[in-house]
Design a protein around this motif. Structure first.
Motif, PDB file in Angstrom:
ATOM      1  N   UNK A  37       0.842  -1.205   0.000  1.00  0.00           N
ATOM      2  CA  UNK A  37       0.000   0.000   0.000  1.00  0.00           C
ATOM      3  C   UNK A  37       0.878   1.255   0.000  1.00  0.00           C
ATOM      4  N   UNK A  38       1.936   1.239   0.805  1.00  0.00           N
ATOM      5  CA  UNK A  38       2.845   2.381   0.851  1.00  0.00           C
ATOM      6  C   UNK A  38       3.561   2.562  -0.481  1.00  0.00           C
ATOM      7  N   UNK A  39       3.955   1.471  -1.116  1.00  0.00           N
ATOM      8  CA  UNK A  39       4.620   1.536  -2.421  1.00  0.00           C
ATOM      9  C   UNK A  39       3.682   2.134  -3.475  1.00  0.00           C
ATOM     10  N   UNK A  40       2.417   1.746  -3.454  1.00  0.00           N
ATOM     11  CA  UNK A  40       1.447   2.290  -4.409  1.00  0.00           C
ATOM     12  C   UNK A  40       1.240   3.786  -4.179  1.00  0.00           C
ATOM     13  N   UNK A  41       1.158   4.186  -2.922  1.00  0.00           N
ATOM     14  CA  UNK A  41       0.994   5.600  -2.586  1.00  0.00           C
ATOM     15  C   UNK A  41       2.239   6.394  -3.005  1.00  0.00           C
ATOM     16  N   UNK A  42       3.395   5.817  -2.778  1.00  0.00           N
ATOM     17  CA  UNK A  42       4.655   6.457  -3.155  1.00  0.00           C
ATOM     18  C   UNK A  42       4.768   6.579  -4.671  1.00  0.00           C
ATOM     19  N   UNK A  43       4.372   5.549  -5.380  1.00  0.00           N
ATOM     20  CA  UNK A  43       4.428   5.564  -6.841  1.00  0.00           C
ATOM     21  C   UNK A  43       3.520   6.643  -7.421  1.00  0.00           C
ATOM     22  N   UNK A  44       2.337   6.762  -6.871  1.00  0.00           N
ATOM     23  CA  UNK A  44       1.398   7.794  -7.332  1.00  0.00           C
ATOM     24  C   UNK A  44       1.971   9.189  -7.106  1.00  0.00           C
ATOM     25  N   UNK A  45       2.555   9.420  -5.943  1.00  0.00           N
ATOM     26  CA  UNK A  45       3.097  10.733  -5.617  1.00  0.00           C
ATOM     27  C   UNK A  45       4.328  11.059  -6.463  1.00  0.00           C
ATOM     28  N   UNK A  80       4.792  12.706   4.550  1.00  0.00           N
ATOM     29  CA  UNK A  80       5.471  12.283   3.309  1.00  0.00           C
ATOM     30  C   UNK A  80       6.988  12.287   3.484  1.00  0.00           C
ATOM     31  N   UNK A  81       7.672  11.372   2.797  1.00  0.00           N
ATOM     32  CA  UNK A  81       9.133  11.447   2.783  1.00  0.00           C
ATOM     33  C   UNK A  81       9.568  12.599   1.887  1.00  0.00           C
ATOM     34  N   UNK A  82      10.825  12.940   1.931  1.00  0.00           N
ATOM     35  CA  UNK A  82      11.346  14.039   1.112  1.00  0.00           C
ATOM     36  C   UNK A  82      11.793  13.486  -0.239  1.00  0.00           C
ATOM     37  N   UNK A  99      12.398  12.010 -10.404  1.00  0.00           N
ATOM     38  CA  UNK A  99      11.968  12.157  -9.014  1.00  0.00           C
ATOM     39  C   UNK A  99      12.120  10.803  -8.332  1.00  0.00           C
ATOM     40  N   UNK A 100      12.801  10.800  -7.192  1.00  0.00           N
ATOM     41  CA  UNK A 100      13.018   9.582  -6.411  1.00  0.00           C
ATOM     42  C   UNK A 100      12.619   9.847  -4.969  1.00  0.00           C
ATOM     43  N   UNK A 101      11.996   8.854  -4.353  1.00  0.00           N
ATOM     44  CA  UNK A 101      11.636   8.972  -2.937  1.00  0.00           C
ATOM     45  C   UNK A 101      11.673   7.588  -2.296  1.00  0.00           C
ATOM     46  N   UNK A 102      12.000   7.571  -1.013  1.00  0.00           N
ATOM     47  CA  UNK A 102      12.043   6.334  -0.238  1.00  0.00           C
ATOM     48  C   UNK A 102      11.230   6.538   1.033  1.00  0.00           C
ATOM     49  N   UNK A 103      10.356   5.599   1.321  1.00  0.00           N
ATOM     50  CA  UNK A 103       9.527   5.658   2.523  1.00  0.00           C
ATOM     51  C   UNK A 103       9.832   4.462   3.404  1.00  0.00           C
ATOM     52  N   UNK A 104       9.752   4.663   4.703  1.00  0.00           N
ATOM     53  CA  UNK A 104       9.942   3.577   5.663  1.00  0.00           C
ATOM     54  C   UNK A 104       8.573   3.093   6.135  1.00  0.00           C
ATOM     55  N   UNK A 105       8.384   1.787   6.092  1.00  0.00           N
ATOM     56  CA  UNK A 105       7.131   1.183   6.518  1.00  0.00           C
ATOM     57  C   UNK A 105       7.399   0.437   7.818  1.00  0.00           C
ATOM     58  N   UNK A 119      10.714   1.130   1.151  1.00  0.00           N
ATOM     59  CA  UNK A 119      10.220   1.009  -0.225  1.00  0.00           C
ATOM     60  C   UNK A 119      10.577   2.300  -0.935  1.00  0.00           C
ATOM     61  N   UNK A 120      10.978   2.191  -2.189  1.00  0.00           N
ATOM     62  CA  UNK A 120      11.344   3.388  -2.941  1.00  0.00           C
ATOM     63  C   UNK A 120      10.780   3.296  -4.345  1.00  0.00           C
ATOM     64  N   UNK A 121      10.711   4.450  -4.984  1.00  0.00           N
ATOM     65  CA  UNK A 121      10.204   4.516  -6.347  1.00  0.00           C
ATOM     66  C   UNK A 121      10.868   5.683  -7.059  1.00  0.00           C
ATOM     67  N   UNK A 122      11.005   5.542  -8.352  1.00  0.00           N
ATOM     68  CA  UNK A 122      11.605   6.578  -9.197  1.00  0.00           C
ATOM     69  C   UNK A 122      10.754   6.757 -10.443  1.00  0.00           C
TER      70      UNK A 122
END
Length: 176
Positions: A37-45, A80-82, A99-105, A119-122
């Protein structure tokens, strides 16, 4: 009757072995679901921030970064992560926004193994070179009735239009 007495109590032994394994898999499933869920939210953002950065690149890197970060924060939600916004060029010299971001779950069930999953996404958007021909009609057909005529409007509009393109990467031809 003798066989029945030998089997009594075996279900407790099997349950004692299987129950911790079932609880472990259930916990990993719940923690994995939270990471998904966090990865999907991160990907959208990240995708929204990348598109916004590219759309506003003409205003400069600082403005594009600020706007991309604002859109990232709005799409991610609370805490949100930076994100990191960069402006590389590809092998063809095309401008990109990355744009790259990494979130901690935080984990709930797998805390004994690790307390956080990262989890991270670019996302990367590329602005291709623009090749355009501008055709100007100076024949007088643009003249209108009243005080405003097409010719004077064309003299103001054409340079403004041409100046909005990037001379380093765009190709513009003008036919009059």
């Amino acid at each position: 009757m003798r066989g029945a007495k030998e089997d009594s109590g075996q279900i407790l032994i099997v349950l004692a072995i299987v129950l911790p394994v079932l609880i472990l898999f259930m916990g990993l499933t719940i923690d994995g679901g939270m990471a998904y869920i966090t990865k999907a939210k991160l990907s959208k953002a990240v995708d929204a921030a990348c598109v916004t950065g590219m759309k506003n690149l003409w205003q400069g890197h600082a403005t594009a970064t600020t706007l991309a970060t604002h859109i990232f924060n709005a799409n991610y939600g609370t805490n949100p992560p930076t994100p990191t916004v960069t402006f590389p060029t590809d092998s063809y010299g095309n401008q990109q926004v990355s744009v790259t971001a990494t979130a901690s779950v935080p984990t709930f069930f797998a805390q004994r193994l690790f307390s956080f999953w990262s989890v991270s996404d670019t996302a990367t958007a590329t602005r291709g070179k623009l090749v355009m021909s501008l055709v100007l009609d100076r024949s007088g057909s643009m003249a209108s009735t009243g005080t405003t005529q097409g010719g004077p409007s064309l003299k103001v509009a054409a340079p403004n239009f041409v100046n909005s393109w990037n001379n380093a990467v765009d190709k513009l031809a003008m036919v009059s």
